[in-house]
Motif scaffolding. Sequence first.
Motif, PDB file in Angstrom:
ATOM      1  N   UNK A   5      17.413 199.548  67.738  1.00 42.67           N
ATOM      2  CA  UNK A   5      16.463 200.526  67.240  1.00 42.67           C
ATOM      3  C   UNK A   5      17.201 201.853  67.103  1.00 42.67           C
ATOM      4  N   UNK A   6      16.550 202.827  66.460  1.00 40.07           N
ATOM      5  CA  UNK A   6      17.219 204.098  66.212  1.00 40.07           C
ATOM      6  C   UNK A   6      16.334 205.259  66.633  1.00 40.07           C
ATOM      7  N   UNK A   7      16.997 206.280  67.162  1.00 41.90           N
ATOM      8  CA  UNK A   7      16.341 207.512  67.584  1.00 41.90           C
ATOM      9  C   UNK A   7      16.937 208.671  66.806  1.00 41.90           C
ATOM     10  N   UNK A  12      19.493 216.084  64.531  1.00 43.09           N
ATOM     11  CA  UNK A  12      19.577 215.355  63.277  1.00 43.09           C
ATOM     12  C   UNK A  12      20.522 214.163  63.296  1.00 43.09           C
ATOM     13  N   UNK A  13      20.962 213.744  64.490  1.00 41.89           N
ATOM     14  CA  UNK A  13      21.821 212.576  64.581  1.00 41.89           C
ATOM     15  C   UNK A  13      20.969 211.322  64.808  1.00 41.89           C
ATOM     16  N   UNK A  14      21.456 210.184  64.323  1.00 40.75           N
ATOM     17  CA  UNK A  14      20.719 208.916  64.404  1.00 40.75           C
ATOM     18  C   UNK A  14      21.416 208.035  65.441  1.00 40.75           C
ATOM     19  N   UNK A  69      27.411 209.342  62.067  1.00 41.63           N
ATOM     20  CA  UNK A  69      28.501 210.280  62.282  1.00 41.63           C
ATOM     21  C   UNK A  69      29.841 209.606  62.462  1.00 41.63           C
ATOM     22  N   UNK A  70      30.888 210.404  62.510  1.00 43.49           N
ATOM     23  CA  UNK A  70      32.234 209.914  62.739  1.00 43.49           C
ATOM     24  C   UNK A  70      32.762 210.461  64.061  1.00 43.49           C
ATOM     25  N   UNK A  81      24.231 216.051  74.288  1.00 43.66           N
ATOM     26  CA  UNK A  81      22.931 216.195  73.616  1.00 43.66           C
ATOM     27  C   UNK A  81      22.350 214.826  73.273  1.00 43.66           C
ATOM     28  N   UNK A  82      23.196 213.913  72.801  1.00 37.33           N
ATOM     29  CA  UNK A  82      22.732 212.554  72.490  1.00 37.33           C
ATOM     30  C   UNK A  82      22.191 211.876  73.746  1.00 37.33           C
TER      31      UNK A  82
END
Length: 250
Positions: A5-7, A12-14, A69-70, A81-82
Motif C-alpha cells: 500500500x502507499x502513503x 509529497x513523498x509516496x 524518489x531517488x 520525516x518518512x
Amino acid sequence: MSDPQYLETPQGRRIAYHLTAGDGPCVVFLGGLKSDMEGTKAVHLEAWCATQGRAFLRFDYSGHGQSSGTFEDGCIGDWAEDTAAAITTLTTGKVIPVGSSMGGWQSLLFCRAHPERVAGLVTIAAAPDFTEDGYWASFTEDQKATLEREGQIAMPSDYMEPYIITKRLVDDGRNQLVLRDPLPLPFAVRCLQGTADSAVSTETAVRLLNHAESPDMRLLLVKDADHRFSDGPCLGLIEQAVTDVIAAAS
C-alpha cells in the motif's frame, strides 16, 4: 508477495508499506541505507509477529525500494520525516521500533522526537551519526574537496554496489546527530551487534550504550556475526530482543 500500500507524506513523498493488523504495541521495522522492506530481517519479523498475533509495519524510505524518489536526492532528515509519517499515520498507541544499521539512527531520531509513542526499542548494528563519524571523518582532503566541488562522491561497500554519497547527505546529517547531546530513552532498549561487522564497529555500539540514558539498556555482542545479522541464530536473537522489550513494557 502481496503488493504494497502507499502513503502520501506531508512532504509529497509516496511511501510503500505493508501493515499487518494485530495486538499492540506494533513492531515497526526500520531498514538500513539503500536496503528495502523485502529484506530477510523485515520479512522474517513480519511472519514471526503474525504467529504472535502482533501488529507489524515495514516500509521503504523515499528513494528506497518501491517508494517514490531517488536515493541520491535523499538525506537522513528526509527519511526521518518518512519514518514519522509512517508511524504516526499508520499506527495507534505505542510502538516498538526495530532499527537496522541506518534504521538504528532513524529509530533513535523517532524515539527522541516522540518518546511518548515508544514502548521499547531494538537496534541491530545501529549506525547513529555515521555520515559525520564514518564518512566525513574518514574522507581524505582530496575526497572532501571532491564532495565540495562536485556535490557527491562514490563510496565502496562490502554489501552492495558503491554508494553515491552527496554533500546534502553529509550536511543534513550534521543536523540529525544523536550522540552529541543527551539522549533519553525512557524504556527498555536491546542493542544487537556482530563482532565481524565491517560496516559498523563494536566501538560504535559501546559508544551508543554509554551515551544514551535508559533504565534498562543492554548490548549483546555476537561473535563472528556480520552486518547482515540475518542467519537463523541471529534472527532468533532479534525475536528474543523484541520479546524482552515487550515484557518490560507490560
